[in-house]
Design a protein around this motif. Structure first.
Motif, PDB file in Angstrom:
ATOM      1  N   THR A 100       0.873  -1.180   0.000  1.00 54.30           N
ATOM      2  CA  THR A 100       0.000   0.000   0.000  1.00 54.30           C
ATOM      3  C   THR A 100       0.911   1.231   0.000  1.00 54.30           C
ATOM      4  N   GLU A 101       0.301   2.399  -0.026  1.00 56.11           N
ATOM      5  CA  GLU A 101       1.072   3.645   0.022  1.00 56.11           C
ATOM      6  C   GLU A 101       1.924   3.673   1.308  1.00 56.11           C
ATOM      7  N   SER A 102       1.295   3.280   2.411  1.00 50.02           N
ATOM      8  CA  SER A 102       2.038   3.310   3.675  1.00 50.02           C
ATOM      9  C   SER A 102       3.165   2.275   3.690  1.00 50.02           C
ATOM     10  N   ASP A 103       2.952   1.129   3.031  1.00 48.20           N
ATOM     11  CA  ASP A 103       4.022   0.124   2.932  1.00 48.20           C
ATOM     12  C   ASP A 103       5.217   0.657   2.129  1.00 48.20           C
ATOM     13  N   LEU A 104       4.901   1.395   1.065  1.00 49.91           N
ATOM     14  CA  LEU A 104       5.995   1.944   0.246  1.00 49.91           C
ATOM     15  C   LEU A 104       6.770   3.013   1.035  1.00 49.91           C
ATOM     16  N   GLU A 105       6.037   3.769   1.838  1.00 49.80           N
ATOM     17  CA  GLU A 105       6.713   4.770   2.687  1.00 49.80           C
ATOM     18  C   GLU A 105       7.605   4.079   3.719  1.00 49.80           C
ATOM     19  N   LEU A 106       7.065   3.007   4.282  1.00 51.33           N
ATOM     20  CA  LEU A 106       7.839   2.232   5.248  1.00 51.33           C
ATOM     21  C   LEU A 106       9.121   1.690   4.600  1.00 51.33           C
ATOM     22  N   TRP A 107       8.984   1.162   3.406  1.00 52.85           N
ATOM     23  CA  TRP A 107      10.120   0.583   2.693  1.00 52.85           C
ATOM     24  C   TRP A 107      11.191   1.646   2.447  1.00 52.85           C
ATOM     25  N   ASP A 108      10.733   2.816   1.962  1.00 53.16           N
ATOM     26  CA  ASP A 108      11.674   3.930   1.757  1.00 53.16           C
ATOM     27  C   ASP A 108      12.384   4.258   3.067  1.00 53.16           C
ATOM     28  N   GLU A 109      11.617   4.265   4.152  1.00 53.57           N
ATOM     29  CA  GLU A 109      12.200   4.669   5.433  1.00 53.57           C
ATOM     30  C   GLU A 109      13.260   3.670   5.903  1.00 53.57           C
ATOM     31  N   VAL A 110      12.923   2.375   5.857  1.00 52.10           N
ATOM     32  CA  VAL A 110      13.911   1.401   6.357  1.00 52.10           C
ATOM     33  C   VAL A 110      15.119   1.301   5.432  1.00 52.10           C
ATOM     34  N   MET A 111      14.892   1.522   4.142  1.00 50.19           N
ATOM     35  CA  MET A 111      16.020   1.467   3.210  1.00 50.19           C
ATOM     36  C   MET A 111      16.909   2.710   3.374  1.00 50.19           C
ATOM     37  N   ALA A 112      16.286   3.867   3.578  1.00 50.40           N
ATOM     38  CA  ALA A 112      17.050   5.098   3.804  1.00 50.40           C
ATOM     39  C   ALA A 112      17.845   4.970   5.111  1.00 50.40           C
ATOM     40  N   ARG A 113      17.203   4.392   6.106  1.00 47.81           N
ATOM     41  CA  ARG A 113      17.850   4.176   7.399  1.00 47.81           C
ATOM     42  C   ARG A 113      19.044   3.227   7.232  1.00 47.81           C
ATOM     43  N   SER A 114      18.860   2.222   6.404  1.00 49.61           N
ATOM     44  CA  SER A 114      19.945   1.267   6.150  1.00 49.61           C
ATOM     45  C   SER A 114      21.132   1.954   5.489  1.00 49.61           C
ATOM     46  N   MET A 115      20.820   2.795   4.523  1.00 42.97           N
ATOM     47  CA  MET A 115      21.902   3.491   3.816  1.00 42.97           C
ATOM     48  C   MET A 115      22.638   4.443   4.750  1.00 42.97           C
ATOM     49  N   ALA A 116      21.877   5.126   5.592  1.00 50.61           N
ATOM     50  CA  ALA A 116      22.509   6.044   6.544  1.00 50.61           C
ATOM     51  C   ALA A 116      23.421   5.256   7.493  1.00 50.61           C
ATOM     52  N   ALA A 117      22.946   4.102   7.963  1.00 48.06           N
ATOM     53  CA  ALA A 117      23.776   3.285   8.857  1.00 48.06           C
ATOM     54  C   ALA A 117      25.036   2.816   8.143  1.00 48.06           C
ATOM     55  N   ALA A 118      24.926   2.617   6.829  1.00 47.05           N
ATOM     56  CA  ALA A 118      26.073   2.177   6.029  1.00 47.05           C
ATOM     57  C   ALA A 118      27.071   3.306   5.787  1.00 47.05           C
ATOM     58  N   GLY A 119      26.704   4.509   6.197  1.00 45.79           N
ATOM     59  CA  GLY A 119      27.620   5.642   6.047  1.00 45.79           C
ATOM     60  C   GLY A 119      27.327   6.506   4.834  1.00 45.79           C
ATOM     61  N   ILE A 120      26.244   6.233   4.145  1.00 47.62           N
ATOM     62  CA  ILE A 120      25.872   7.045   2.981  1.00 47.62           C
ATOM     63  C   ILE A 120      25.120   8.275   3.478  1.00 47.62           C
ATOM     64  N   GLU A 121      25.452   9.438   2.902  1.00 47.96           N
ATOM     65  CA  GLU A 121      24.878  10.683   3.398  1.00 47.96           C
ATOM     66  C   GLU A 121      24.015  11.365   2.348  1.00 47.96           C
ATOM     67  N   PRO A 122      23.085  12.206   2.810  1.00 43.57           N
ATOM     68  CA  PRO A 122      22.322  13.001   1.839  1.00 43.57           C
ATOM     69  C   PRO A 122      23.307  13.764   0.951  1.00 43.57           C
ATOM     70  N   GLY A 123      23.010  13.818  -0.339  1.00 42.82           N
ATOM     71  CA  GLY A 123      23.921  14.497  -1.255  1.00 42.82           C
ATOM     72  C   GLY A 123      24.924  13.563  -1.903  1.00 42.82           C
ATOM     73  N   ASP A 124      25.128  12.392  -1.321  1.00 43.52           N
ATOM     74  CA  ASP A 124      26.017  11.406  -1.950  1.00 43.52           C
ATOM     75  C   ASP A 124      25.381  10.871  -3.237  1.00 43.52           C
ATOM     76  N   THR A 125      26.217  10.361  -4.106  1.00 39.58           N
ATOM     77  CA  THR A 125      25.707   9.739  -5.323  1.00 39.58           C
ATOM     78  C   THR A 125      25.739   8.223  -5.168  1.00 39.58           C
ATOM     79  N   VAL A 126      24.577   7.612  -5.344  1.00 36.65           N
ATOM     80  CA  VAL A 126      24.437   6.174  -5.144  1.00 36.65           C
ATOM     81  C   VAL A 126      24.132   5.508  -6.480  1.00 36.65           C
TER      82      VAL A 126
END
Ligand SMILES: [Zn+2]
Length: 426
Positions: A100-126
């Motif tokens: 659902t829309e909320s599931d997609l938001e959740l997915w974005d959130e946990v994936m963004a959180r994962s990337m941040a934990a991996a050391g990737i920062e806003p503005g980085d190129t992935v």
């Protein structure tokens, strides 16, 4: 919330999990006939679930249930589905998953959180070298990177020369791909006359295949980057279930506010104590379209609840030693390909490429192992073969029937999809 929840006290986290488990069971019972039947057969009404400790009373969901309920028998919504993905089954029908829309938001959130934990920062190129399409890897990474505020290069899988050029010319800070593909990328760069260590990549966020510690070291060495493992599966959401932190690189933090992990004995289903190896079982705590109760992942690992050096309090799972599906039984001995990889890649004189062939001759299993020599190998291959055979025999209590060392570049590389290293001809 996203940041602070990762460092919540265990007690507060369990309260949140309790509340969310109650809602999830209620939702599954009310909206999914499959779960209503399953719970009734187990003699459980939603009201019986008081808190997270009651999760152990719930019945398991299996891969077979996904197949039997194909395509949409596990969905809890009718009209509100915004996206469908499917996981490629090696045999039979794919497992269909919905958001659902909320599931997609959740997915974005946990994936963004994962990337941040991996050391990737806003503005980085992935650079996203996971396949786009029904497979959850591509769009899962994509959504997370955008949610983080990174620049995404949706390069997809394959076309490796172009990947090298894009990484170099667009100065990719991070790449998401399978561990075997990271090595293939390095090799392709070399063939193009580009030193892979000169590529601007500083993080390789890998997943979708098991990866041993020596394999990680090979990736880090070849690309002069930090290798960070992440874990996920379509049945739960896709990538974004767990990830290592860049600070410790010591086990993958499971995003427990959304996915509740347990380790069970793969044979009896009994919950095992902390630190014991067994099968990972996951319960979704916030999913709408596809709530999943106690899903048997088939992945073997351990969990620890010790606070990590990074300060996060969420449980950490070890790298997956093998999937129950990957288990090889060779002359009655249980064996995972990763156990062989662990031994073989400890040798400096080999390249991180190998294959395992299994045959049956005169009713006996025969295992042949082929390992590539390092590109610059100039030693005595007989001595190396002898040492490797000895080390395998010591660690695995078994010695391959044939152990062949071949020149660098001999074993076929995988450019698209998951690497295949085991060929069972039996
Ligand atoms: Zn950590």
């Amino acid at each position: 919330m996203s940041e602070s929840i990762q460092r919540e006290t265990r007690q507060d986290l369990r309260e949140l999990q309790s509340e969310r488990l109650r809602e999830t069971v209620e939702r599954a019972y009310e909206n999914v006939p499959f779960y209503r039947n399953l719970l009734e057969e187990a003699g459980i009404a939603p009201g019986d679930v008081g808190g997270i400790d009651d999760v152990e009373k719930l019945p398991f969901t299996t891969k077979e249930d996904f197949r039997d309920e194909y395509p949409d028998g596990l969905f809890a919504v009718d009209d509100d589905i915004l996206r469908i993905h499917a996981s490629s089954g090696t045999t039979g029908k794919p497992k269909i998953v919905a958001y659902t829309e909320s599931d997609l938001e959740l997915w974005d959130e946990v994936m963004a959180r994962s990337m941040a934990a991996a050391g990737i920062e806003p503005g980085d190129t992935v650079q996203n070298a996971y396949g786009y399409g029904l497979f959850t890897g591509g769009l899962g990474f994509h959504g997370g990177a955008e949610a983080l505020g990174a620049t995404v290069i949706p390069s997809g899988s394959g076309n490796t020369q172009r990947q090298v050029e894009l990484a170099r010319d667009l100065e990719s800070d991070a790449i998401g791909c399978t561990p075997s593909y990271a090595l293939y990328l390095a090799e392709t760069a070399e063939e193009m006359g580009v030193d892979p260590r000169d590529l601007p990549l500083s993080t390789v966020l890998y997943g979708a295949e098991p990866c041993t510690e020596p394999m990680r070291e090979a990736i880090e060495e070849r690309l002069d980057a930090t290798g960070i493992e992440n874990y996920g599966l379509s049945e739960l959401i896709g990538p974004g279930v767990a990830v290592e932190c860049a600070e410790a690189q010591d086990g993958m933090h499971v995003w427990e506010d959304h996915f509740y992990p347990e380790i069970v004995d793969p044979h009896t289903g009994e919950v095992l104590p902390e630190g014991k190896e067994g099968e990972l079982v996951l319960t979704s705590l916030t999913k709408e379209a596809l709530p999943v109760l106690r899903y048997r992942t088939g992945d073997l690992t351990t969990l620890t609840y010790e606070k990590c050096d990074c300060g996060r309090t969420m449980a950490r799972m070890d790298s997956v030693t093998g999937r129950a599906d990957d288990l090889l039984i060779v002359r009655g001995v249980n064996l995972y390909p990763s156990q062989i990889e662990d031994v073989v890649l400890e040798f400096d004189d080999v390249a991180p490429y190998y294959r395992i062939d299994l045959y049956r001759e005169d009713n006996l299993d025969r295992l042949e192992l082929t390992v590539e020599l390092a590109a610059d190998f100039d030693g005595d291959s007989d001595t190396l073969r002898e040492e490797m055979g000895e080390r395998l025999a010591n660690t695995l209590s078994f010695r391959p029937d044939a152990l062949e060392l071949v020149d660098y570049g001999t074993i076929e590389r995988t450019e698209v999809g998951k690497v295949k290293r085991v060929y069972d001809h039996r």
